[in-house]
Design an enzyme around this catalytic site. Structure first.
Site, PDB file in Angstrom:
ATOM      1  N   LYS A  99      93.566 -50.108   2.422  1.00 13.96           N
ATOM      2  CA  LYS A  99      93.594 -49.653   3.817  1.00 13.96           C
ATOM      3  C   LYS A  99      94.703 -50.444   4.508  1.00 13.96           C
ATOM      4  O   LYS A  99      94.498 -51.057   5.563  1.00 13.96           O
ATOM      5  CB  LYS A  99      92.203 -49.884   4.439  1.00 13.96           C
ATOM      6  N   ASP A 146      80.326 -44.572  -5.504  1.00 17.17           N
ATOM      7  CA  ASP A 146      79.177 -43.727  -5.153  1.00 17.17           C
ATOM      8  C   ASP A 146      79.646 -42.285  -4.933  1.00 17.17           C
ATOM      9  O   ASP A 146      78.988 -41.337  -5.377  1.00 17.17           O
ATOM     10  CB  ASP A 146      78.468 -44.238  -3.881  1.00 17.17           C
ATOM     11  N   ASP A 185      90.373 -43.842   2.901  1.00 15.20           N
ATOM     12  CA  ASP A 185      89.762 -42.683   3.572  1.00 15.20           C
ATOM     13  C   ASP A 185      90.294 -41.376   2.968  1.00 15.20           C
ATOM     14  O   ASP A 185      89.527 -40.459   2.657  1.00 15.20           O
ATOM     15  CB  ASP A 185      89.988 -42.739   5.095  1.00 15.20           C
ATOM     16  N   ASP A 199      83.062 -50.197  -4.297  1.00  9.35           N
ATOM     17  CA  ASP A 199      81.636 -49.902  -4.175  1.00  9.35           C
ATOM     18  C   ASP A 199      81.443 -48.509  -3.584  1.00  9.35           C
ATOM     19  O   ASP A 199      80.662 -47.694  -4.089  1.00  9.35           O
ATOM     20  CB  ASP A 199      80.973 -50.958  -3.279  1.00  9.35           C
ATOM     21  N   TYR A 240      82.862 -59.470  -0.373  1.00  7.30           N
ATOM     22  CA  TYR A 240      81.604 -59.880  -0.999  1.00  7.30           C
ATOM     23  C   TYR A 240      81.469 -61.392  -1.196  1.00  7.30           C
ATOM     24  O   TYR A 240      80.464 -61.843  -1.742  1.00  7.30           O
ATOM     25  CB  TYR A 240      81.468 -59.190  -2.368  1.00  7.30           C
TER      26      TYR A 240
HETATM   27  C1  IPM Z   1      76.690 -51.740  -6.873  1.00  9.72           C
HETATM   28  C2  IPM Z   1      75.643 -52.077  -5.847  1.00  9.72           C
HETATM   29  C3  IPM Z   1      75.788 -53.539  -5.431  1.00  9.72           C
HETATM   30  C4  IPM Z   1      77.165 -53.723  -4.864  1.00  9.72           C
HETATM   31  C5  IPM Z   1      74.698 -54.019  -4.453  1.00  9.72           C
HETATM   32  C6  IPM Z   1      73.313 -53.867  -5.063  1.00  9.72           C
HETATM   33  C7  IPM Z   1      74.921 -55.420  -3.975  1.00  9.72           C
HETATM   34  O1  IPM Z   1      75.732 -51.216  -4.773  1.00  9.72           O
HETATM   35  O2  IPM Z   1      76.687 -52.360  -7.957  1.00  9.72           O
HETATM   36  O3  IPM Z   1      77.508 -50.846  -6.641  1.00  9.72           O
HETATM   37  O4  IPM Z   1      77.396 -53.474  -3.670  1.00  9.72           O
HETATM   38  O5  IPM Z   1      78.045 -54.134  -5.600  1.00  9.72           O
HETATM   39 MN    MN Z   2      77.203 -49.635  -5.005  1.00  8.77          MN
END
Ligand code: IPM
Ligand code: MN
Length: 355
Positions: free
Chosen positions: A191, A252, A224, A248, A134
């Site tokens: 990884k 999710d 993975d 990240d 990032y």
């Molecule tokens: C998160 C989001 C951000 C990230 C995006 C919006 C840049 O997905 O906070 O998880 O990737 O960190």
């Molecule tokens: Mn995210």
């Protein structure tokens, strides 16, 4: 008690609907809080071209105890430059190196996995938040030609890796699960079988820091395999520490285990510095303005902020109220209820007030 100063940045899309509900719930706790609202986001950027005003980050660090953010992102700004400057700007320039994302299932009905109950999903992902892929290091060369080259570098510093791994062990040592049992394991995910330089550093540092915590079990998985294991059986997980990009992705996946992005809270923390709290969900443009967005992620994020500020009782009141709301389906449709964003906020605020 002197009141805590909170900077509120609702941002874009559903952030503008979820954050007012989180603020209303915070007010209902009776905690001594003083809110200041900021209009940073797409509207302001499209209006006058500013993302973060001059000295904005220094002002936040100097004048506030914590920052509550909604979501930043808007299709009218296709480059997403404002999100990069505001959200990633706060994380990087305020050096908020630990992105703490708790994953807790409040009700069995919210988990897409069969036979999984609330006691089975109670772990936390500590995501490195200031470096990795990032950092915006790299470039595009010969753009638009058949010889085009895109380079995106993954930066890992010993200092950065060490402090986030140490944060994970400290978190494990000092935090209990919701049922009161102690946390006992830290799993580092990387990884390193393919990305040997970065992975090698993570491996060496994890081993060295882990040795300082003999009472905590150190474990390792490739990213993975971790993603697969999380959806096969989330029960063994406790504290997971990983780099920025894997964190990240993993959060999710993990959010899905607790009812989706609408339920997921997060804190961007640097111990001792002004830290920032934002739900994991994004601005969700298609849902914006319809009073359908789930405000629970933002409300739980507000609770996390109170906990961080030492307002433990108030934080627990919010968590208890959210738990009741989820059990009684006083929620938005994505998690099985039939209420709107505002109505959920109202219900939770009333519940908090009555506690
Ligand atoms: C998160 C989001 C951000 C990230 C995006 C919006 C840049 O997905 O906070 O998880 O990737 O960190
Ligand atoms: Mn995210």
């Amino acid at each position: 008690m002197t009141s805590k100063k909170i900077a509120v940045i609702p941002g874009d899309g559903i952030g503008k609907e979820a954050i007012p509900q989180a603020v209303r719930v915070l007010e209902a706790t009776g905690a001594p809080l003083e809110f200041t609202h900021f209009d940073w986001g797409a509207d302001r950027y499209l209006n006058d071209g500013t993302t973060v005003p001059a000295d904005g980050f220094a002002m936040l660090a100097r004048d506030f105890d914590a920052i509550l953010v909604g979501a930043i992102g808007d299709p009218r700004v296709p480059s997403n430059i404002h999100a990069k400057e505001i959200l990633l700007g706060m994380r990087f320039k305020m050096d908020l190196y630990a992105n703490v994302r708790p994953v807790r299932l409040l009700d069995a009905s919210l988990c897409p996995l069969k036979h999984i109950e609330p006691k089975d999903v109670d772990f936390v992902v500590i995501r490195e938040n200031t470096e990795g892929a990032y950092v915006d290091s790299g470039g595009v060369f010969k753009q638009g030609t058949p010889d085009e080259i895109a380079i995106q570098e993954d930066i890992n510093t010993r200092k950065g890796v060490e402090r986030v791994i140490r944060y994970a062990f400290e978190y494990c040592a000092h935090n209990k699960k919701a049922d009161g049992t102690p946390r006992t394991r830290v799993l580092m995910c990387d990884k390193s079988n393919a990305m040997t330089y970065a992975g090698g550093l993570w491996q060496r540092v994890f081993k060295a820091v882990g040795a300082e915590y003999p009472q905590i079990k150190s474990e390792h998985m490739y990213v993975d395999a971790l993603c697969m294991q999380l959806v096969r059986d989330p029960r063994p997980f406790d504290v997971i520490v990983t780099n920025n990009m894997f964190g990240d992705i993993v959060t999710d996946v993990a959010a899905a285990l607790q009812g989706g992005l609408g339920m997921a809270a997060s804190g961007n923390i640097h111990p001792g510095k002004t830290s920032m709290f934002e739900p994991v969900h994004g601005s969700a443009p298609p849902l914006a303005g319809k009073n359908v967005a789930n405000p629970m992620g933002a409300i739980l994020t507000a609770a996390m902020m109170l906990g961080h500020l030492g307002l433990t009782k108030e934080s627990q009141k919010i968590e208890a109220a959210v738990l009741e709301a989820v059990r009684q389906k006083k929620t938005t449709q994505d998690v099985g209820g039939s209420l709107g964003t505002k109505e959920v906020g109202e219900w939770v605020a009333k519940k908090v007030q009555s506690k």
